[in-house]
Design an enzyme around this catalytic site. Structure first.
Site: not given
Ligand code: BGC
Length: 355
Positions: A106, A159, A162, A312
Site C-alpha cells: 500500500w 493523500d 492513500e 466507514e
C-alpha cells in the site's frame, strides 16, 4: 446509553494497552494504527475529558517515531549526497499496534498523519495541568517530526485516502501547516514561521481554480478532505471566499444527505462517509451555521446500527453502484465500527453541546 457515551466507551475499549488504536477492530485490513485515524481518535477522547487515554496514544506515537528515527537520518544523508529518495525510505503512515511497519504493498508515504500528530499534541498539552512535563517527555519525537516536515513538505506523497502518491495534496499541506503552526506555540523554532508562510503562499498560488480550493496540484476536483483547510488546521478562515466556494462545491457534488469523498471515488462504489459528514458539521459550527450542523449530526446518528456502531461508509447515493460488489466480494462489508467515524461523531457532538 446514548451514541455519544457508547462511542467514547468503544474508543477506550479498543485502545491497545500500549496506547494505539486499530482503525477498525472488525475489519481484517484495518488492524494497523494510522496516525491520521489515531490522532483524531485521541483528540475525541481529549475533548471528552479522557485525558489519560489520549496521553497513552501520544506516548505510543512518540515511541514509534523514536524506533523509526534512523529512517529520517538515512533520508537526510541521501539527500546531502544527491541520492534518490524513494517512497519506501520515508516514515510509514500506519504501524502495527506494537509499532512495526506493515508489509502490504500500500502507499506508505503520507505526511498528513505527522502534521496531525503535532496538532493533536498541542491540543492535548493545553488541556493538561502538567503540560510542560508531558511535552518534555515526548520532545524528541516532536522535534524530529518538525524537522522531517520542514524538510519534506513539498515532496509528492499519498493523500489521506492513500491514493495519488505522485501528487501534492491540499489537505496534506493543511495538516502539515496546522501541526507546525500549533507546535511552534509550545516549542518555538525560528524555521517554522517562514515555512508556514511559504506553505500558505504555495497553496494560494497552486491550489486554487475557479475561485475555490482543489484536491491536489494539477487536479481541480473537489474533495471533502478540503474541509481540513479550516477545521481543524486553520490554514484559511471559514468565511474565506475560496473556502465558502469549496464548501458549496462539497454540498453540490458530494453531499447526498451524507458526504462522499470525491467525485471519482469507486471504493465500495463511492458511498457516504459518516466521518466526513461530521466534519462538514464541524465546519458549519465554526462558520456559525448551527442548523446545518445539526442536520448533519442527525444524519450521522441515523447510520449507527442496532449495537450503536458506525461504519466507514454507507451505500447511500453510490457514485458508482456497479463497483460496490467487487469490494464486498474481496473484503466483506465496509469496516464497522470504524473508530475514526466514532471519533468525529464525538467531536461534533461535543462541539454542539459547547456552542
Ligand atoms: C482510508 C484512510 C484511512 C484508513 C483507515 C482507508 O480506506 O482511505 O483515510 O486512514 O482507511 O481507516
Amino acid at each position: 446509553m446514548n451514541l455519544y457515551e457508547f462511542s467514547i466507551g468503544l474508543l477506550k475499549q479498543h485502545q491497545v494497552p500500549g496506547g494505539s488504536f486499530p482503525a477498525s477492530p472488525a475489519f481484517s485490513a484495518y488492524q494497523y494504527c494510522w496516525l491520521r485515524d489515531g490522532t483524531f481518535t485521541a483528540y475525541a477522547l481529549d475533548v471528552a475529558g479522557e485525558r489519560e487515554a489520549a496521553a497513552g496514544y501520544y506516548r505510543w506515537v512518540h515511541k514509534t517515531i523514536i524506533r523509526h528515527l534512523h529512517k529520517f537520518y538515512t533520508l537526510l544523508a541521501r539527500r546531502q549526497r544527491g541520492l534518490p529518495l524513494s517512497a519506501e525510505l520515508f516514515w510509514h503512515c500506519r504501524y502495527t499496534t506494537d509499532s512495526w511497519e506493515g508489509s502490504e504493498p500500500w502507499g506508505h508515504f503520507q505526511l498528513d498523519g505527522y502534521g496531525a500528530y503535532l496538532w493533536g499534541v498541542a491540543e492535548h498539552v493545553k488541556r493538561r495541568a502538567d503540560g510542560d512535563e508531558f511535552l518534555t517527555e515526548i520532545q524528541e519525537s516532536l522535534e524530529a517530526t518538525v524537522s522531517y516536515l520542514l524538510e519534506f513538505w513539498q515532496e509528492p506523497n499519498f493523500d489521506c485516502w492513500e491514493e495519488n502518491g505522485d501528487r501534492v495534496h491540499l489537505s496534506t499541506l493543511a495538516a502539515v501547516y496546522g501541526g507546525l503552526q500549533r507546535i511552534s506555540e509550545l516549542l518555538p523554532d525560528p524555521r517554522i514561521a517562514p515555512a508556514c508562510a511559504e506553505i500558505r503562499a504555495f497553496v494560494e498560488r497552486h491550489g486554487v481554480a475557479n475561485g475555490r480550493f482543489i484536491k491536489s496540484l494539477g487536479n481541480p476536483a473537489v474533495d471533502a478532505s478540503l474541509l481540513w483547510l479550516t477545521v481543524p488546521f486553520d490554514l484559511f478562515a471559514a468565511d474565506d471566499a475560496r473556502m465558502v466556494r469549496t464548501v458549496a462545491a462539497i454540498e453540490a457534488d458530494l453531499c447526498t444527505g451524507g458526504v462522499h469523498r470525491y467525485p471519482s471515488d469507486v471504493f465500495y462504489g463511492g458511498g457516504a462517509w459518516p466521518l466526513l459528514t461530521a466534519w462538514l458539521g464541524w465546519y458549519y459550527l465554526q462558520a456559525g451555521q448551527r442548523e446545518r450542523a445539526q442536520e448533519l449530526l442527525d444524519w450521522v446518528e441515523a447510520q449507527a446500527d442496532e449495537r450503536g456502531c458506525l461504519p466507514e461508509q454507507v451505500p447511500e447515493g453510490l457514485l458508482f453502484p456497479e463497483e460496490r460488489k467487487r469490494w464486498v466480494d474481496q473484503w466483506g462489508e465496509p469496516a464497522r465500527p470504524l473508530l475514526w467515524a466514532h471519533a468525529m461523531y464525538v467531536v461534533l457532538k461535543k462541539e454542539m453541546m459547547r456552542n
